[in-house]
Design an enzyme around this catalytic site. Sequence first.
Site, PDB file in Angstrom:
ATOM      1  N   ARG A  27       0.837  -1.197   0.000  1.00 52.85           N
ATOM      2  CA  ARG A  27       0.000   0.000   0.000  1.00 52.85           C
ATOM      3  C   ARG A  27       0.872   1.247   0.000  1.00 52.85           C
ATOM      4  NH1 ARG A  27      -5.506  -0.979  -0.898  1.00 52.85           N
ATOM      5  NH2 ARG A  27      -6.050  -2.963   0.038  1.00 52.85           N
ATOM      6  N   LEU A 129     -13.814  -1.548  -5.798  1.00 52.70           N
ATOM      7  CA  LEU A 129     -13.108  -2.833  -5.698  1.00 52.70           C
ATOM      8  C   LEU A 129     -12.465  -3.114  -4.340  1.00 52.70           C
ATOM      9  CD1 LEU A 129     -11.378  -3.214  -9.201  1.00 52.70           C
ATOM     10  CD2 LEU A 129     -13.642  -3.990  -8.459  1.00 52.70           C
ATOM     11  N   ASP A 130     -12.622  -2.236  -3.350  1.00 53.87           N
ATOM     12  CA  ASP A 130     -12.058  -2.539  -2.031  1.00 53.87           C
ATOM     13  C   ASP A 130     -12.946  -1.966  -0.928  1.00 53.87           C
ATOM     14  OD1 ASP A 130     -10.217  -3.795  -0.426  1.00 53.87           O
ATOM     15  OD2 ASP A 130      -8.739  -2.179  -0.483  1.00 53.87           O
ATOM     16  N   VAL A 131     -14.251  -2.221  -1.049  1.00 53.50           N
ATOM     17  CA  VAL A 131     -15.210  -1.742  -0.052  1.00 53.50           C
ATOM     18  C   VAL A 131     -15.097  -2.623   1.190  1.00 53.50           C
ATOM     19  CG1 VAL A 131     -17.635  -1.265   0.441  1.00 53.50           C
ATOM     20  CG2 VAL A 131     -16.746  -0.958  -1.888  1.00 53.50           C
ATOM     21  N   THR A 165      -9.226  -7.031  -0.974  1.00 55.12           N
ATOM     22  CA  THR A 165      -8.953  -7.606   0.342  1.00 55.12           C
ATOM     23  C   THR A 165      -9.777  -8.879   0.460  1.00 55.12           C
ATOM     24  OG1 THR A 165      -8.614  -5.386   1.230  1.00 55.12           O
ATOM     25  CG2 THR A 165      -8.962  -7.172   2.828  1.00 55.12           C
TER      26      THR A 165
END
Length: 268
Positions: A27, A129-131, A165
């Site tokens: 990240r 795409l990463d909620v 995730t």
Amino acid sequence: MSAIVAGTRISPDLTVLGIVASGDSGRHPVYIVWHARAWCPMACKVFTSPRRLRREAALLATLDHPNIVRCLGARRPAHLLMEFLEGPTLAALIRSRPRGRLGVSDAMRVAVHLGAALVHTHERGFVHLDVKPSNVIVVRGRPVLFDFGIACRPTARRLRRPVGTAPYMAPEQCRAGTVTPATDVFGFGVTLYESLTGRLPFPGGSRRPFPQITVPPRPLRQHAPAVPAALEELVMRAVDVARRVRSVRRRLTPPRSTGHLDRPGGGV
């Protein structure tokens, strides 16, 4: 990338005050910086690639919604400036509650605000795409979605690799397939399930890195019997692959509300 020490001036008018998120697991790190000309704190995401900086800055510039973090510009060599959001993440708020889960009214408010953020994102032609709860900050009771680092436009092309995730990834993400707004519906549903129960809907384990591909979700009220059946149905329709709806606006956004999250002990 080594962490930048507090007090470091990273540009003539930006001084690092502290770190918000480390750059672990690939990240990009995020810092609190003081903007000398604007005379206020901001969040600064530091990239290693100017191309990725330009991509995320351009994406955020198309979004304008009270439940989405605001982009305040980009700086050389690779710094993305955003509004500084002060408050706990939704993940931290869930953990802080006595039973490790939100009450029904608070979870409904999360659904309204997060659902509105996703509707806006999808209407502007992107999927997040990463909620997940750790990508939502609760600012004085208002949930705000952030971290659009892997967001993209939905196309007919498959992903190059699984991204996201793991517990919150839709089956098509796990398979590196094509993504659509329905992909975010899945993450939205898992986030609400976790908010209401403090648990994930699919049993994990090293033998099943992506159990959501083959294992049905556990009934929500098995863990939280007080949740109304209608709310359970709403959440389960998001996480059950066989019944998943295709859009947040169509089926998943609960009745309109302007309320904020209840504040335990008088404050969040």
